[in-house]
Every structure is written in structure tokens, then in C-alpha cells.
Design an enzyme around this catalytic site. Sequence first.
Site, short mmCIF file in Angstrom:
data_model
loop_
_atom_site.label_atom_id
_atom_site.label_comp_id
_atom_site.label_asym_id
_atom_site.label_seq_id
_atom_site.Cartn_x
_atom_site.Cartn_y
_atom_site.Cartn_z
N GLY A 135 0.83 -1.34 0.05
CA GLY A 135 -0.06 -0.03 -0.07
C GLY A 135 0.83 1.29 0.05
O GLY A 135 0.65 2.37 0.74
N GLY A 165 -0.82 7.85 1.51
CA GLY A 165 -0.94 7.92 2.81
C GLY A 165 -0.01 7.30 3.77
O GLY A 165 1.52 7.59 3.53
N ARG A 183 -1.40 -1.82 -6.37
CA ARG A 183 -2.14 -2.41 -7.35
C ARG A 183 -1.60 -1.81 -8.72
O ARG A 183 -1.87 -2.73 -9.63
CB ARG A 183 -3.82 -2.27 -7.34
CG ARG A 183 -4.10 -3.18 -6.36
CD ARG A 183 -5.75 -2.91 -6.02
NE ARG A 183 -6.16 -1.80 -5.34
CZ ARG A 183 -7.23 -1.42 -4.90
NH1 ARG A 183 -8.42 -1.87 -5.38
NH2 ARG A 183 -7.42 -0.27 -4.39
N VAL A 229 -2.90 -7.34 -3.26
CA VAL A 229 -2.52 -8.33 -1.99
C VAL A 229 -3.64 -9.33 -1.80
O VAL A 229 -3.61 -10.29 -0.99
CB VAL A 229 -2.20 -7.58 -0.72
CG1 VAL A 229 -0.89 -6.63 -0.82
CG2 VAL A 229 -3.43 -6.39 -0.38
N TYR A 244 -15.24 -3.68 9.51
CA TYR A 244 -14.12 -3.08 9.53
C TYR A 244 -13.27 -3.09 10.90
O TYR A 244 -12.07 -3.70 11.16
CB TYR A 244 -13.97 -1.48 9.26
CG TYR A 244 -12.73 -0.85 9.40
CD1 TYR A 244 -11.72 -1.08 8.66
CD2 TYR A 244 -12.27 -0.02 10.55
CE1 TYR A 244 -10.52 -0.28 8.60
CE2 TYR A 244 -11.17 0.68 10.68
CZ TYR A 244 -10.18 0.34 9.85
OH TYR A 244 -8.82 0.99 9.78
N LYS A 261 -9.43 -5.38 11.89
CA LYS A 261 -8.26 -4.63 12.58
C LYS A 261 -8.36 -5.33 14.02
O LYS A 261 -7.03 -5.74 14.42
CB LYS A 261 -8.93 -3.35 12.88
CG LYS A 261 -8.49 -2.44 11.77
CD LYS A 261 -7.21 -2.61 10.84
CE LYS A 261 -6.75 -1.80 9.50
NZ LYS A 261 -5.56 -1.91 9.00
N LEU A 306 -7.43 8.70 14.32
CA LEU A 306 -7.60 9.37 13.21
C LEU A 306 -6.62 10.10 12.60
O LEU A 306 -5.76 10.72 12.95
CB LEU A 306 -8.69 10.37 14.13
CG LEU A 306 -9.50 11.33 12.78
CD1 LEU A 306 -10.56 10.22 11.98
CD2 LEU A 306 -10.09 12.51 13.34
N VAL A 307 -6.54 9.60 11.35
CA VAL A 307 -5.31 9.96 10.59
C VAL A 307 -5.82 10.70 9.26
O VAL A 307 -6.68 10.03 8.65
CB VAL A 307 -4.20 9.00 10.11
CG1 VAL A 307 -3.27 9.54 9.32
CG2 VAL A 307 -4.07 7.99 11.34
#
Length: 249
Positions: A10, A14, A35, A58, A150, A154, A182-183
Site C-alpha cells: 500500500g 497515505g 495495485r 494483495v 472494519y 483490525k 484518526l489519520v
Amino acid sequence: MKDSIVLITGASSGIGEACAKVFAKLEAKLILTARTQERLQPIAESLDCEYYLLPFDVRDRAAVDTAIESLPPEWSDIDLLINNAGLSRGLDKFHEADIQDWEEMIDTNIKGLLYMSRKVVPDMVRRGKGYIINIGSTAGHQTYPGGHVYCATKAAVKSITEGLKQDLLGTPIRVSLVDPGLVETNFSNVRFHGDTERAEKVYQGLVPLTPDDVAEVVLFCATRPPHVNLMDIVMMPVDQAPLMLFNRK
């Protein structure tokens, strides 16, 4: 980290992109995955280090196997695997959610991490050298409304990380989990399927973490002495309290 081979999944945006930049500054050799080659190329060209681009998904186990097996010998001894690829889709109530969203999160966040780790870790064990850093989330510690699947993915990352460390006990291989709150990335834009206005509201009125903040913590883990294993680091902005409490001005 000079000349260490670091594989980042990834890496096209980010946190993954930010990790690439901080490790490049230490002259690591970077294997960057995403990707598409088109999204990786401009990032790679901005880095002052050796790099190898490896475009694949992935979620596709055969593609993972082929990609890792295709690495030239001088790139095949991976010292650090950063499992960063992940996403969230939707924030609907369970009984109204899109099952395709569930499948995409499960396939990326859980199965993708498993495929990558299963392919890379055995060689680390064989060489007696290596480190796996998984990017999790505070969502793996508590569930919030609309976050059912989600948060479950995680939480799975947290369990997988803990189990991997247990199974590698007796080897010098280190395993860490970095759990950001939070990002501000394109995370919310992806979650809301491109609804930029809705995504921007997530960060309004507060100061969120940045990808650079997370990358610095990943780098801190990776640069500790070999006998130090930072198992689970939870980080969040000052304007956030566990889990979905925010100080908005």
C-alpha cells in the site's frame, strides 16, 4: 537501516507513502507495492534511494506468490515487511451494509496481510533475520457504530500479530503492531466511495494525525536495538479519546 531491504504494501499513498519517505532518508532499499505501477512510479522517482516496484493486488494469493518469487536475488532477502495495505468501506448499519464492502475489507485487511506474511516470513526464519510491522487501528481495540466488519478486520490484525509473535518466539524475528487513531489520508474518501464532502467532515474542527506521524513511529520501532520488540503501539491525536470521542472546535 542503510541497505536494509524494506517491503511496504500500500505504498502509493497515505501511511505507506510516508513510510517510504522516512526509510529512504536512511538509505534503505525499498520494495514498493500497490495495485498499479502508475501510482507507484511518481512516488518512487521522488525518493533518493534504491527502489524496486512490485505492482500487484494483495487480495490475490497467486499474485502475491508470483510477485515475491519474481524478485531478483539481490532484492529477495527482505529485512522488514510493513503490512500497510488496508481500507474501510461504508459506515452503514449491519443490516443495511453492502456485502461487497465486507468482502473487500476482509480480503484486503486480513487475507492480504496473511498472504504477504506467509510468503515472506519463512525466509526470514531461515536467515535468522527480519521484522514484521503491521499497521492496525484503534478500531481493533473497540467497535464503533457502523464499524462492525472494519473493526473486526483490525481486531483480527491484532490477533494475528500477537499469534505471529508467539509462534516466532525462539527466533530473532521481531513483530510489531502500530495502531493509529484518526489519520488524515484518503481513508475516509475510500470509505465513503469518493464522497469528498462527507470525507472532509471527518477531520473538520480538530487536528488529526498525519501519515508522517505514523511513519515516524514505524521508523522508531524499526530502529530499536535487536533485543527490543515494541509489541503494540496505540497512537491518536490529542483531539481524540478512545475510541470515537472528539474535541471539535
